[in-house]
Scaffold this active site. Structure first.
Site, short mmCIF file in Angstrom:
data_model
loop_
_atom_site.label_atom_id
_atom_site.label_comp_id
_atom_site.label_asym_id
_atom_site.label_seq_id
_atom_site.Cartn_x
_atom_site.Cartn_y
_atom_site.Cartn_z
N VAL A 59 0.82 -1.22 0.00
CA VAL A 59 0.00 0.00 0.00
C VAL A 59 0.85 1.26 0.00
O VAL A 59 0.30 2.37 -0.14
CB VAL A 59 -0.98 0.02 1.19
CG1 VAL A 59 -1.99 -1.11 1.08
CG2 VAL A 59 -0.25 -0.04 2.53
N TYR A 150 0.91 4.41 16.34
CA TYR A 150 -0.29 3.66 15.95
C TYR A 150 -1.55 4.47 16.22
O TYR A 150 -2.45 4.56 15.37
CB TYR A 150 -0.33 2.34 16.72
CG TYR A 150 -1.41 1.38 16.29
CD1 TYR A 150 -1.30 0.66 15.10
CD2 TYR A 150 -2.54 1.18 17.08
CE1 TYR A 150 -2.28 -0.23 14.72
CE2 TYR A 150 -3.53 0.29 16.71
CZ TYR A 150 -3.39 -0.42 15.52
OH TYR A 150 -4.37 -1.31 15.15
N ALA A 151 -1.62 5.09 17.40
CA ALA A 151 -2.79 5.89 17.74
C ALA A 151 -2.96 7.06 16.79
O ALA A 151 -4.08 7.42 16.40
CB ALA A 151 -2.69 6.38 19.19
N LYS A 154 -4.48 5.72 13.57
CA LYS A 154 -5.86 5.24 13.70
C LYS A 154 -6.83 6.37 14.02
O LYS A 154 -8.01 6.30 13.66
CB LYS A 154 -5.93 4.13 14.76
CG LYS A 154 -5.16 2.87 14.37
CD LYS A 154 -5.59 2.35 13.01
CE LYS A 154 -4.87 1.06 12.63
NZ LYS A 154 -5.32 0.53 11.32
N ILE A 185 -9.01 -8.26 19.87
CA ILE A 185 -9.47 -9.30 18.96
C ILE A 185 -8.47 -10.45 18.93
O ILE A 185 -7.25 -10.23 18.94
CB ILE A 185 -9.65 -8.74 17.52
CG1 ILE A 185 -10.53 -7.47 17.55
CG2 ILE A 185 -10.25 -9.80 16.60
CD1 ILE A 185 -11.93 -7.68 18.08
#
Length: 244
Positions: A59, A150-151, A154, A185
Protein backbone atom coordinates in the site's frame (compact mmCIF):
# COMPACT_ATOMS: atom_id res chain seq x y z
CA UNK A 1 -25.51 -9.36 0.58
CA UNK A 2 -22.73 -8.51 -1.87
CA UNK A 3 -24.20 -9.84 -5.08
CA UNK A 4 -22.47 -8.46 -8.18
CA UNK A 5 -20.02 -6.37 -6.14
CA UNK A 6 -16.32 -5.98 -6.93
CA UNK A 7 -14.37 -5.71 -3.68
CA UNK A 8 -10.78 -4.95 -2.65
CA UNK A 9 -9.42 -5.93 0.76
CA UNK A 10 -5.90 -4.87 1.72
CA UNK A 11 -3.97 -6.86 4.29
CA UNK A 12 -5.89 -9.94 3.23
CA UNK A 13 -3.32 -12.60 4.06
CA UNK A 14 -4.08 -13.16 7.73
CA UNK A 15 -6.12 -12.23 10.77
CA UNK A 16 -9.02 -9.84 10.36
CA UNK A 17 -8.24 -9.12 6.71
CA UNK A 18 -8.32 -12.78 5.75
CA UNK A 19 -11.61 -13.23 7.59
CA UNK A 20 -13.09 -10.27 5.70
CA UNK A 21 -12.02 -11.80 2.39
CA UNK A 22 -13.66 -15.11 3.30
CA UNK A 23 -16.83 -13.43 4.54
CA UNK A 24 -17.16 -11.37 1.36
CA UNK A 25 -16.61 -14.46 -0.78
CA UNK A 26 -19.22 -16.42 1.16
CA UNK A 27 -21.70 -13.57 0.91
CA UNK A 28 -21.77 -13.65 -2.86
CA UNK A 29 -19.35 -10.96 -4.01
CA UNK A 30 -18.74 -11.17 -7.73
CA UNK A 31 -15.00 -10.84 -7.07
CA UNK A 32 -12.89 -10.23 -3.99
CA UNK A 33 -9.36 -9.02 -4.61
CA UNK A 34 -7.29 -10.03 -1.59
CA UNK A 35 -4.25 -7.75 -1.56
CA UNK A 36 -1.14 -8.25 0.55
CA UNK A 37 2.63 -8.31 0.27
CA UNK A 38 2.55 -12.02 1.15
CA UNK A 39 0.74 -13.44 -1.88
CA UNK A 40 1.67 -17.04 -1.11
CA UNK A 41 -0.33 -16.90 2.12
CA UNK A 42 -3.46 -16.23 0.02
CA UNK A 43 -3.12 -19.01 -2.56
CA UNK A 44 -5.39 -21.30 -0.54
CA UNK A 45 -8.10 -18.62 -0.58
CA UNK A 46 -8.02 -18.72 -4.37
CA UNK A 47 -8.29 -22.50 -4.28
CA UNK A 48 -11.18 -22.49 -1.83
CA UNK A 49 -13.19 -19.65 -3.37
CA UNK A 50 -13.65 -19.21 -7.09
CA UNK A 51 -14.52 -15.54 -6.58
CA UNK A 52 -11.28 -14.65 -4.76
CA UNK A 53 -8.19 -13.40 -6.56
CA UNK A 54 -4.91 -12.84 -4.68
CA UNK A 55 -2.84 -9.81 -5.63
CA UNK A 56 0.62 -8.93 -4.39
CA UNK A 57 0.42 -5.31 -3.30
CA UNK A 58 2.27 -2.88 -1.06
CA UNK A 59 0.00 0.00 0.00
CA UNK A 60 3.06 2.26 0.02
CA UNK A 61 3.66 1.56 -3.68
CA UNK A 62 1.60 4.17 -5.50
CA UNK A 63 2.56 2.94 -8.98
CA UNK A 64 1.60 -0.62 -8.08
CA UNK A 65 -1.73 0.55 -6.70
CA UNK A 66 -2.50 2.58 -9.82
CA UNK A 67 -1.64 -0.36 -12.07
CA UNK A 68 -4.01 -2.62 -10.12
CA UNK A 69 -6.88 -0.12 -10.22
CA UNK A 70 -6.44 0.46 -13.94
CA UNK A 71 -6.54 -3.30 -14.51
CA UNK A 72 -9.72 -3.71 -12.47
CA UNK A 73 -11.34 -0.77 -14.22
CA UNK A 74 -10.57 -2.32 -17.59
CA UNK A 75 -11.94 -5.72 -16.49
CA UNK A 76 -15.01 -4.64 -14.54
CA UNK A 77 -15.60 -0.94 -15.13
CA UNK A 78 -16.19 -0.47 -11.42
CA UNK A 79 -15.05 -1.07 -7.86
CA UNK A 80 -17.89 -1.27 -5.38
CA UNK A 81 -16.09 -1.81 -2.07
CA UNK A 82 -12.66 -0.89 -0.72
CA UNK A 83 -11.58 -2.18 2.68
CA UNK A 84 -8.45 -0.43 3.96
CA UNK A 85 -7.28 -3.10 6.39
CA UNK A 86 -3.50 -3.29 5.89
CA UNK A 87 -1.62 -2.09 8.95
CA UNK A 88 1.41 -2.63 11.17
CA UNK A 89 2.52 -1.88 14.72
CA UNK A 90 5.89 -0.76 16.02
CA UNK A 91 5.06 -0.09 19.67
CA UNK A 92 7.25 1.64 22.22
CA UNK A 93 7.12 4.37 24.85
CA UNK A 94 7.55 7.84 23.38
CA UNK A 95 11.07 8.37 24.71
CA UNK A 96 12.17 5.06 23.19
CA UNK A 97 10.35 5.26 19.85
CA UNK A 98 12.71 5.60 16.91
CA UNK A 99 12.04 7.92 14.00
CA UNK A 100 12.12 4.89 11.69
CA UNK A 101 9.35 3.18 13.68
CA UNK A 102 7.29 6.38 13.60
CA UNK A 103 7.77 6.80 9.85
CA UNK A 104 7.05 3.16 9.03
CA UNK A 105 3.72 3.07 10.88
CA UNK A 106 2.65 6.44 9.46
CA UNK A 107 3.53 5.34 5.92
CA UNK A 108 1.61 2.05 6.05
CA UNK A 109 -1.34 2.82 8.32
CA UNK A 110 -2.06 6.40 7.29
CA UNK A 111 -0.45 7.15 3.95
CA UNK A 112 -1.30 3.64 2.73
CA UNK A 113 -4.98 4.36 3.35
CA UNK A 114 -4.59 7.69 1.54
CA UNK A 115 -2.89 5.97 -1.40
CA UNK A 116 -5.57 3.32 -1.82
CA UNK A 117 -8.50 5.67 -1.39
CA UNK A 118 -7.09 8.29 -3.71
CA UNK A 119 -6.75 5.63 -6.42
CA UNK A 120 -10.18 4.04 -5.95
CA UNK A 121 -12.48 6.95 -5.06
CA UNK A 122 -12.51 8.64 -8.51
CA UNK A 123 -13.88 5.48 -10.15
CA UNK A 124 -16.54 5.15 -7.45
CA UNK A 125 -17.52 8.80 -7.88
CA UNK A 126 -17.62 8.37 -11.66
CA UNK A 127 -20.01 5.42 -11.24
CA UNK A 128 -21.99 7.25 -8.57
CA UNK A 129 -21.79 4.56 -5.89
CA UNK A 130 -19.33 2.82 -3.60
CA UNK A 131 -18.41 1.98 -0.04
CA UNK A 132 -15.00 2.60 1.57
CA UNK A 133 -14.36 1.02 4.95
CA UNK A 134 -11.15 1.79 6.82
CA UNK A 135 -9.90 -0.13 9.82
CA UNK A 136 -9.30 2.15 12.77
CA UNK A 137 -9.06 1.04 16.42
CA UNK A 138 -10.29 1.98 19.87
CA UNK A 139 -6.70 3.18 20.27
CA UNK A 140 -7.52 5.77 17.60
CA UNK A 141 -10.37 7.18 19.67
CA UNK A 142 -9.00 6.80 23.20
CA UNK A 143 -5.22 6.40 22.91
CA UNK A 144 -2.94 3.86 24.56
CA UNK A 145 0.40 3.77 26.34
CA UNK A 146 3.29 2.93 24.05
CA UNK A 147 1.36 3.43 20.82
CA UNK A 148 1.97 7.06 19.88
CA UNK A 149 2.53 6.20 16.22
CA UNK A 150 -0.29 3.66 15.95
CA UNK A 151 -2.79 5.89 17.74
CA UNK A 152 -1.89 8.81 15.48
CA UNK A 153 -2.65 6.75 12.38
CA UNK A 154 -5.86 5.24 13.70
CA UNK A 155 -7.15 8.61 14.83
CA UNK A 156 -6.05 10.13 11.54
CA UNK A 157 -8.03 7.69 9.40
CA UNK A 158 -11.19 8.57 11.35
CA UNK A 159 -10.91 12.26 10.56
CA UNK A 160 -9.88 11.57 6.94
CA UNK A 161 -12.96 9.38 6.62
CA UNK A 162 -15.25 12.12 7.93
CA UNK A 163 -13.80 14.49 5.36
CA UNK A 164 -14.21 11.96 2.57
CA UNK A 165 -17.84 11.31 3.50
CA UNK A 166 -18.51 15.00 2.86
CA UNK A 167 -16.21 15.34 -0.15
CA UNK A 168 -17.25 12.29 -2.17
CA UNK A 169 -20.97 13.08 -1.99
CA UNK A 170 -20.76 16.74 -2.95
CA UNK A 171 -22.11 16.20 -6.46
CA UNK A 172 -24.69 13.60 -5.53
CA UNK A 173 -22.61 10.43 -5.72
CA UNK A 174 -23.66 7.75 -3.25
CA UNK A 175 -20.08 7.04 -2.22
CA UNK A 176 -19.90 6.28 1.48
CA UNK A 177 -16.87 6.30 3.78
CA UNK A 178 -16.88 4.72 7.24
CA UNK A 179 -14.48 3.28 9.80
CA UNK A 180 -14.52 0.21 12.02
CA UNK A 181 -12.74 0.41 15.37
CA UNK A 182 -12.00 -3.04 16.85
CA UNK A 183 -11.18 -3.65 20.49
CA UNK A 184 -9.19 -6.66 21.69
CA UNK A 185 -9.47 -9.30 18.96
CA UNK A 186 -8.13 -12.85 18.76
CA UNK A 187 -5.60 -12.86 15.92
CA UNK A 188 -2.36 -14.75 15.23
CA UNK A 189 -0.56 -11.83 16.88
CA UNK A 190 -2.62 -11.64 20.07
CA UNK A 191 -2.98 -15.36 20.78
CA UNK A 192 0.78 -15.54 21.35
CA UNK A 193 0.55 -13.07 24.24
CA UNK A 194 1.03 -14.39 27.81
CA UNK A 195 -2.13 -15.70 29.49
CA UNK A 196 -1.81 -12.97 32.11
CA UNK A 197 -2.08 -10.31 29.40
CA UNK A 198 -4.99 -12.06 27.68
CA UNK A 199 -6.88 -12.29 30.96
CA UNK A 200 -6.25 -8.59 31.56
CA UNK A 201 -7.73 -7.77 28.14
CA UNK A 202 -10.79 -9.90 28.81
CA UNK A 203 -11.21 -8.35 32.24
CA UNK A 204 -11.30 -4.84 30.79
CA UNK A 205 -14.00 -5.82 28.27
CA UNK A 206 -17.57 -5.70 29.66
CA UNK A 207 -18.66 -8.71 27.61
CA UNK A 208 -15.87 -10.68 29.25
CA UNK A 209 -14.10 -12.03 26.19
CA UNK A 210 -11.90 -11.03 23.32
CA UNK A 211 -13.56 -10.52 19.98
CA UNK A 212 -13.15 -12.89 17.06
CA UNK A 213 -12.17 -11.86 13.53
CA UNK A 214 -15.71 -12.84 12.48
CA UNK A 215 -17.10 -10.16 14.79
CA UNK A 216 -15.18 -7.52 12.88
CA UNK A 217 -15.81 -9.04 9.45
CA UNK A 218 -19.56 -9.02 10.05
CA UNK A 219 -19.45 -5.31 10.87
CA UNK A 220 -17.41 -4.61 7.75
CA UNK A 221 -19.86 -6.70 5.72
CA UNK A 222 -22.76 -4.56 6.95
CA UNK A 223 -20.98 -1.34 5.95
CA UNK A 224 -20.01 -2.80 2.57
CA UNK A 225 -23.56 -3.92 1.79
CA UNK A 226 -26.58 -1.94 0.64
CA UNK A 227 -28.10 -2.52 4.08
CA UNK A 228 -26.04 0.45 5.28
CA UNK A 229 -26.67 2.75 2.32
CA UNK A 230 -27.69 5.69 4.55
CA UNK A 231 -24.61 5.47 6.80
CA UNK A 232 -21.51 7.54 6.05
CA UNK A 233 -18.81 9.35 7.99
CA UNK A 234 -19.22 7.08 11.01
CA UNK A 235 -16.94 4.95 13.18
CA UNK A 236 -18.42 1.61 14.25
CA UNK A 237 -16.79 0.38 17.45
CA UNK A 238 -16.76 -3.40 17.73
CA UNK A 239 -15.11 -3.84 21.09
CA UNK A 240 -17.42 -5.71 23.47
CA UNK A 241 -18.06 -2.46 25.33
CA UNK A 242 -14.39 -1.74 26.01
CA UNK A 243 -14.86 1.96 25.21
CA UNK A 244 -18.27 3.33 26.17
Amino acid sequence: MLNNKICIVTGGAQGIGRCIVETFAQQGALKVYACDMNIEAMRDLEEQYSNVSAKELNVCDRKGIQALIETLKAEHGKIDVLVNNAGITRDNLLDRMSEDDWDMVINVNLKGVFNMTQAVAPLMIENGVGSIITMSSVVGTDGNVGQTNYAATKGGVITMTKGWAKEFSRKGAQVRANCVAPGFIETPMTIELPEKVLNFMKGKTPLGRMGKPEDIANGVLFLASDNSNFITGQTLKIDGGLVI
